[in-house]
Each structure stands twice: as C-alpha cells, then as structure tokens.
Design an enzyme around this catalytic site. Sequence first.
Site, PDB file in Angstrom:
ATOM      1  N   ARG A 163      -2.270  -3.028   2.651  1.00  0.00           N
ATOM      2  CA  ARG A 163      -1.511  -1.786   2.818  1.00  0.00           C
ATOM      3  C   ARG A 163      -0.470  -1.703   1.716  1.00  0.00           C
ATOM      4  O   ARG A 163       0.585  -2.337   1.785  1.00  0.00           O
ATOM      5  CB  ARG A 163      -0.843  -1.747   4.198  1.00  0.00           C
ATOM      6  CG  ARG A 163      -0.081  -0.447   4.483  1.00  0.00           C
ATOM      7  CD  ARG A 163       0.527  -0.498   5.882  1.00  0.00           C
ATOM      8  NE  ARG A 163       1.206   0.742   6.218  1.00  0.00           N
ATOM      9  CZ  ARG A 163       2.480   1.008   5.935  1.00  0.00           C
ATOM     10  NH1 ARG A 163       3.230   0.110   5.292  1.00  0.00           N
ATOM     11  NH2 ARG A 163       3.015   2.159   6.279  1.00  0.00           N
ATOM     12  N   SER A 168      -5.068   4.493  14.022  1.00  0.00           N
ATOM     13  CA  SER A 168      -3.731   4.477  14.626  1.00  0.00           C
ATOM     14  C   SER A 168      -3.677   5.466  15.782  1.00  0.00           C
ATOM     15  O   SER A 168      -4.266   6.545  15.716  1.00  0.00           O
ATOM     16  CB  SER A 168      -2.670   4.856  13.593  1.00  0.00           C
ATOM     17  OG  SER A 168      -2.623   3.916  12.549  1.00  0.00           O
ATOM     18  N   LYS A 208       7.918   1.614   8.565  1.00  0.00           N
ATOM     19  CA  LYS A 208       7.414   2.950   8.894  1.00  0.00           C
ATOM     20  C   LYS A 208       8.513   3.718   9.629  1.00  0.00           C
ATOM     21  O   LYS A 208       8.450   3.931  10.839  1.00  0.00           O
ATOM     22  CB  LYS A 208       6.154   2.864   9.749  1.00  0.00           C
ATOM     23  CG  LYS A 208       4.974   2.224   9.045  1.00  0.00           C
ATOM     24  CD  LYS A 208       3.670   2.454   9.784  1.00  0.00           C
ATOM     25  CE  LYS A 208       3.159   3.854   9.555  1.00  0.00           C
ATOM     26  NZ  LYS A 208       1.802   4.069  10.120  1.00  0.00           N
TER      27      LYS A 208
END
Length: 241
Positions: free
Chosen positions: A71, A140, A169
């Site tokens: 990521r 998600s 996040k």
Amino acid sequence: MAESIWDGSVLTHSPACPTKVPCPRGPWSPEDIRRGVHLYAVTDSAWLGERTLAECVEQAVENGATFVQLREKHASTEEIVGLAQTIIPICRAHRVPFLIDDDVEAARIAGADGVHVGQSDTACAEARRILGPDAIVGVSAQTVEEARAAEEAGADYLGVGALIPTPTKPDAVDVTKDELARICSAVSIPVVGIGGLHAGTLDVLADTGVDGAAVVSAIFAADDIPAATRELDRAISAVLG
C-alpha cells in the site's frame, strides 16, 4: 475450482467455481485465505528510514506476518510494480499471499496474488474480471450492507475499519466494535480488522468473530520489526483465542 497445486513454479487448477461458493484462488484455498488474514501486514514506506521495503517485509514474514499488502498511496503504477517485484519472491518463499492496494493494473502486471479495493476504488467484480478467477480480491467495508454486497460480488475477504482513529487513514469512517461483530455475523467470508491496531489496542477485536488484524505502523514503524511482529502474533492469538 476444485483443486489447486502450487510448488513455486507449477500451478494447475480446475475451472472456476460459482461466485458465492468459497473458491481456491490460484494456490490459495479458502482456508489459506482465512488463516492468512491472522496477521495482515500493510506496507507504508514512510516509516522505513534507511531500510528497504523488501528487507522489512522479509523480517515481518519470517516472524509471523501471514499476509502482505503493498500500500503505497503516492507511488505510480510503474513504481508499485517495481516494488512488488522485489517483494513477491519473498512472499513466495514463505508461502504468504501478496496483494496490491487499489491498483488493479499494477497487480496484473506484477503478477500479484490479488488486489484489495475500497468502496470508491475499482469494484470487486471489475477487479475479478481484469485479474481472473485465480486472484484474491479483498474489499473494504464499514457497514453490514457494504459487507454483504462485497460478498455477493465475489470478495474473498473483508477489511473492516477504521476501528480506532489513525493518522494512516484520517478520513476513514470509524467502525464500532458492535458493528464489526454484526459484519462478522452477516457474512461467511473472512473478516480482518484494520485501523489503529497495535499490541495495546487489539482488545477491540475480542468476541467479535473477526479472523485477524491488519497493521501498518505497528510493524513498519518498529525499530525491531522481528520482535514487533512476534509480539503482534502472540497478542492476536491471545485475543482471538
């Protein structure tokens, strides 16, 4: 897909199985995927300092990480493919699934085991169309409705969070422990909790039915990645029983 055999160089499989039936994905059985999300390591090069991502991933998988997701939000597709090509041999050697976050094209080019997509990213069904029936596709979810829709679309597992506020996040929608438990009860595919999880916050997963924890800085910001990963492995096992 009834059976899949992989020895690091040879992969054989039978035709694709129906969407709503848990399927082997390339070399990974449904049980492999469920076990794999136990300690799910999500990379973030911002924490590495002078260390390379490949060496940090290797330390993690050698000490208990059971799944790796690349990521790197600010990297181009070309850069992601380059990083993936340094990590894939490590994951193959330790028989750990390797996914790429969001970038379906990078996953296709690099030959990753699959991709993880969000609600606003490439849809699960579109990722499956591009990557094929052997790919692992994670999605998600923050609500029961999203979770059920992802399972219906053929997701192999769900990432649910953020469970605890996290700088990784900051715009993520928080998910309560009760909602996490409802999501786990509503679907048959594995669920991994994510968002602010480290050895001191894993109690939020207790008694929810979740299958594992996804962590970022708890591994990749650690000065001693082997020790941090071993501690996380023990702590997750203790919390989830």
